[in-house]
Enzyme design. Structure first.
Site, PDB file in Angstrom:
ATOM      1  N   LYS A  13      50.846  -6.142  -4.255  1.00  0.00           N
ATOM      2  CA  LYS A  13      52.303  -6.286  -4.327  1.00  0.00           C
ATOM      3  C   LYS A  13      52.985  -5.984  -2.994  1.00  0.00           C
ATOM      4  CE  LYS A  13      53.026  -3.477  -7.505  1.00  0.00           C
ATOM      5  NZ  LYS A  13      53.663  -2.280  -7.917  1.00  0.00           N
ATOM      6  N   ARG A  88      60.092  -1.419 -14.119  1.00  0.00           N
ATOM      7  CA  ARG A  88      58.745  -1.126 -14.578  1.00  0.00           C
ATOM      8  C   ARG A  88      58.695  -0.961 -16.086  1.00  0.00           C
ATOM      9  NH1 ARG A  88      56.450   0.947  -9.714  1.00  0.00           N
ATOM     10  NH2 ARG A  88      54.341   1.655  -9.765  1.00  0.00           N
ATOM     11  N   ARG A 122      41.992   1.924   0.129  1.00  0.00           N
ATOM     12  CA  ARG A 122      43.327   1.628   0.669  1.00  0.00           C
ATOM     13  C   ARG A 122      43.841   2.774   1.539  1.00  0.00           C
ATOM     14  NH1 ARG A 122      48.344  -0.233  -3.048  1.00  0.00           N
ATOM     15  NH2 ARG A 122      48.414   1.865  -3.901  1.00  0.00           N
ATOM     16  N   ARG A 155      46.949   7.768  -0.043  1.00  0.00           N
ATOM     17  CA  ARG A 155      47.990   8.336  -0.902  1.00  0.00           C
ATOM     18  C   ARG A 155      47.361   9.265  -1.923  1.00  0.00           C
ATOM     19  NH1 ARG A 155      51.441   3.255  -3.039  1.00  0.00           N
ATOM     20  NH2 ARG A 155      51.386   4.494  -4.943  1.00  0.00           N
ATOM     21  N   ARG A 166      47.536   5.556 -13.693  1.00  0.00           N
ATOM     22  CA  ARG A 166      48.555   4.567 -13.320  1.00  0.00           C
ATOM     23  C   ARG A 166      48.279   3.215 -13.984  1.00  0.00           C
ATOM     24  NH1 ARG A 166      48.167   4.655  -7.160  1.00  0.00           N
ATOM     25  NH2 ARG A 166      49.869   3.171  -7.163  1.00  0.00           N
TER      26      ARG A 166
END
Ligand code: AMP
Length: 209
Positions: A13, A88, A122, A155, A166
Site C-alpha cells: 500500500k 479501516r 521490511r 517497525r 494485524r
C-alpha cells in the site's frame, strides 16, 4: 480525484500510494504515518494511540475521525487525495462519506503467507517513512534511506506476533469495508502479488479509463 487504497499490512500500500501520489500530484495521506509521527513526538494523540499501534489493534474510531476531519480540510486536499490506511472500518467509511465523495477504492489483494514473508524483511526510514524490502526493494546503501539519508529500522509492529494480530484485525474489521464499497460500485480489486510496476500499471489503467 479522491482515492482510497485498502490492503493488509505488507500488501504494498505505502509503495503504491507513493507512486500514485507522485504521478497524479495528489497528497498521500497515511493514518499509520501520522500516528507514528505523533507517537515519536509524544503528542497527546501519540500518547493515546501508542498502546494500540504497538499491539497491532485499531486506534478507536473517534480519534482517527477527528484527525482525518482536520487533515482533509488542509488546502493541499482541494484537488484530491489518496488515503492509505483509512478508512479501516465500516464506521470510519460512513463518517468519511459525510465529509467527501470518494471516486475509487483499490484493494490490494495479497495472501496471509505472502504478507508474513514480506513484512519480516521490511525496513522503514526513521526520518521520512519510506519503506524498503531486503529482497524486492533494497536500499542502495545498507541501512540508509535512498531518498533522505535517514536510518532504516524494523517497525515494532512488524514483529511476527504483532503482524499476525494485524492480519487478524484486517480480515475481521477491514474486509467488511470491501463489501461496503463494492455495493457502491467503486471497488477495484488488484492482484498485489505482482511486481511493483505491474501493480501500479493495473491501477493506472483503471484510473485512466
Ligand atoms: P499502517 O501503517 O496503516 O499499517 O498502520 C499502523 C497502525 O496504526 C495500525 O495497526 C493501527 O494500530 C493504527 N491505524 C492506522 N490507521 C488506522 C485507522 N484508520 N483506524 C484505526 N487504527 C489505525
Amino acid at each position: 480525484m479522491k482515492l482510497i487504497l485498502v490492503g493488509p499490512p505488507g500488501s504494498g500500500k505505502g509503495t503504491q500510494a507513493d507512486m500514485i501520489s507522485r504521478h497524479y500530484k495528489i497528497p498521500h495521506i497515511s493514518t499509520g504515518d501520522i500516528l507514528r509521527e505523533n507517537i515519536k513526538n509524544e503528542t497527546a494523540l501519540g500518547k493515546l494511540a501508542k498502546e494500540y499501534v504497538e499491539s497491532g489493534r485499531l486506534v478507536p474510531d473517534e480519534l482517527i475521525i477527528r484527525l482525518m476531519r482536520k487533515r482533509l480540510k488542509a488546502p493541499d486536499c482541494r484537488n484530491g487525495f489518496l488515503l492509505d490506511g483509512f478508512p479501516r472500518t465500516v464506521d470510519q467509511a460512513k463518517e468519511l462519506e459525510k465529509l467527501e465523495k470518494i471516486d475509487m477504492v483499490f484493494s490490494l489483494e495479497v495472501s496471509d503467507d505472502e504478507v508474513v514473508r514480506r513484512i519480516s524483511r521490511r525496513l522503514i526510514c526513521r526520518k521520512c517513512g519510506a519503506s524498503y524490502h531486503l529482497d524486492f526493494k533494497p536500499p542502495k546503501k545498507e541501512g540508509i534511506c535512498d531518498k533522505c539519508g535517514g536510518e532504516l529500522y524494523q517497525r515494532d509492529d512488524d514483529k511476527e506476533e504483532v503482524v499476525k494480530k494485524r492480519l487478524e484485525v484486517y480480515r475481521e474489521q477491514t474486509e467488511p469495508l470491501l463489501r461496503f464499497y463494492d455495493e457502491k460500485h467503486i471497488l477495484h480489486r488488484i492482484n498485489g502479488e505482482q511486481p511493483i510496476e505491474k501493480v501500479f500499471k493495473d491501477i493506472q489503467e483503471i484510473i485512466e479509463v
